[in-house]
Design an enzyme around this catalytic site. Structure first.
Site, PDB file in Angstrom:
ATOM      1  N   GLU A 175       7.064 -36.541 -21.308  1.00 45.60           N
ATOM      2  CA  GLU A 175       8.504 -36.323 -21.092  1.00 45.60           C
ATOM      3  C   GLU A 175       8.730 -35.968 -19.633  1.00 45.60           C
ATOM      4  O   GLU A 175       7.805 -35.983 -18.822  1.00 45.60           O
ATOM      5  CB  GLU A 175       9.033 -35.223 -22.014  1.00 45.60           C
ATOM      6  CG  GLU A 175       8.410 -33.869 -21.761  1.00 45.60           C
ATOM      7  CD  GLU A 175       8.973 -32.760 -22.652  1.00 45.60           C
ATOM      8  OE1 GLU A 175      10.105 -32.865 -23.144  1.00 45.60           O
ATOM      9  OE2 GLU A 175       8.249 -31.755 -22.822  1.00 45.60           O
ATOM     10  N   LEU A 181       9.354 -31.416 -25.899  1.00 43.40           N
ATOM     11  CA  LEU A 181      10.387 -30.594 -26.510  1.00 43.40           C
ATOM     12  C   LEU A 181      11.276 -31.517 -27.346  1.00 43.40           C
ATOM     13  O   LEU A 181      11.627 -32.615 -26.897  1.00 43.40           O
ATOM     14  CB  LEU A 181      11.235 -29.916 -25.435  1.00 43.40           C
ATOM     15  CG  LEU A 181      12.369 -29.048 -25.964  1.00 43.40           C
ATOM     16  CD1 LEU A 181      11.835 -27.751 -26.560  1.00 43.40           C
ATOM     17  CD2 LEU A 181      13.371 -28.725 -24.860  1.00 43.40           C
TER      18      LEU A 181
HETATM   19  N1  PLP Z   1      12.263 -31.616 -22.251  1.00 41.55           N
HETATM   20  C1  PLP Z   1      12.197 -30.525 -21.473  1.00 41.55           C
HETATM   21  C2  PLP Z   1      10.876 -30.087 -20.921  1.00 41.55           C
HETATM   22  C3  PLP Z   1      13.365 -29.798 -21.182  1.00 41.55           C
HETATM   23  O1  PLP Z   1      13.293 -28.692 -20.411  1.00 41.55           O
HETATM   24  C4  PLP Z   1      14.595 -30.248 -21.703  1.00 41.55           C
HETATM   25  C5  PLP Z   1      15.837 -29.518 -21.425  1.00 41.55           C
HETATM   26  O2  PLP Z   1      15.873 -28.536 -20.734  1.00 41.55           O
HETATM   27  C6  PLP Z   1      14.625 -31.403 -22.487  1.00 41.55           C
HETATM   28  C7  PLP Z   1      13.430 -32.054 -22.755  1.00 41.55           C
HETATM   29  C8  PLP Z   1      15.902 -31.912 -23.063  1.00 41.55           C
HETATM   30  O3  PLP Z   1      16.368 -31.088 -24.084  1.00 41.55           O
HETATM   31  P1  PLP Z   1      17.924 -31.036 -24.467  1.00 41.55           P
HETATM   32  O4  PLP Z   1      18.336 -32.452 -24.732  1.00 41.55           O
HETATM   33  O5  PLP Z   1      17.968 -30.198 -25.678  1.00 41.55           O
HETATM   34  O6  PLP Z   1      18.630 -30.465 -23.291  1.00 41.55           O
END
Ligand code: PLP
Length: 287
Positions: free
Chosen positions: A182, A207
């Protein structure tokens, strides 16, 4: 207008807002956070974000600092007090303040909570999305529990700084199998040469993004060809499109990975339409 922060029960001027030096967030990065988008004075997908906050807290065995309903109220009130129309609201919860010691403090130590909110420029974000961003790859070097949204973001800071110093806006982690996991603060997606949208399963290595979940709902609704599977850097370099998702960026097209131009060097049609449709699939609650 002067900004206001919520800190452990009080709304205080942002410039004076402080936590104790022995807060475990400061000492050990022993805490978790969430970021929600604010759109036209509405809070986007708050229930999903608070559900994930609850999961992060329970994985680290930190109690809720307030009842969930009270947290909802504080998020909204912080947005109202800061007159945020379009922007972000941030919540951080740590294990609280105690004499520095790795062991958990005694049960009477209350978790700390901080909430801040600020306006961001939608116009600037949309302009960026019209151009797309460059991402710079970086070896995956984070702990395996990246499913927990902890404030321990040093690897992310270093990866993103490296991206910035190499002309990128985001880092893409590459694991030892050569797969993209990611971004430094986003989830990663590609559209293959055959027009199939691909993103990595959330079971490991990433995440479980809330924006990712909303996009998955959209993809199903719109009947877009989709595969949830790992994809390699090699495959990404050959992709027709790439993009990232997060509450802070929404759907943001990627037009360059390291030195390679993706597709025709312009945002792809799938990324662009998912960005346009995004808020038709979100839960919006008036602040
Ligand atoms: N992956 C990481 C490491 C993140 O820090 C984030 C958001 O801060 C995301 C993915 C995306 O998550 P979200 O769509 O819930 O903001």
């Amino acid at each position: 207008m002067s900004r206001v922060a919520y800190v452990n029960g009080q709304y205080v001027p942002h410039k004076d807002a402080a936590v104790h030096i022995e807060d475990r967030g400061y000492q050990f990065a022993d805490g978790v956070y969430e970021v929600c988008e604010v759109l036209n004075r509405q809070i986007v997908d708050m229930p999903r974000h608070l559900e994930r906050l609850g999961r992060s807290l329970s994985e680290l065995r930190i109690e809720w600092p307030l009842a969930r309903k009270a947290v909802e109220y504080v998020l909204k009130e912080t947005i109202r007090r800061n007159k945020v129309t379009n922007g972000l609201v941030y919540i951080q919860v740590t294990r609280g303040v105690a004499r520095r010691d790795h062991f958990f403090p005694s049960a009477d130590v209350a978790p700390s909570i901080v909430v801040t909110a600020r306006n961001t420029s939608r116009a600037a974000a949309d302009l960026q999305a019209e151009k797309g961003i460059a991402v710079v790859t970086y070896p995956e070097n984070r702990w395996p529990r990246v499913d927990i949204k902890t404030v321990a973001l040093l690897p992310n800071v270093l990866a993103k700084q490296n991206a910035k110093e190499n002309g990128g806006k985001e880092a893409w982690y590459v694991d030892t199998d050569g797969n993209i996991t990611e971004g430094g603060s986003t989830n990663a997606w590609i559209v293959t040469r055959d027009g199939v949208l691909v993103t990595r399963p959330a079971e490991s290595g990433i995440l479980r993004g809330i924006t990712r979940a909303v996009v998955l709902d959209l993809v199903e609704r719109e009947g877009i060809k989709f595969e949830e599977r790992a994809f390699s850097l090699e495959e990404a370099l050959e992709a027709r499109e790439a993009f990232v998702t997060a509450a802070s960026t929404l759907v943001m097209p990627v037009v360059k990975i390291d030195t390679a131009i993706i597709g025709n060097g312009h945002p792809g049609s799938i990324a662009t339409s998912l960005r346009q449709l995004f808020h038709t699939a979100t839960d919006l609650q008036v602040v």
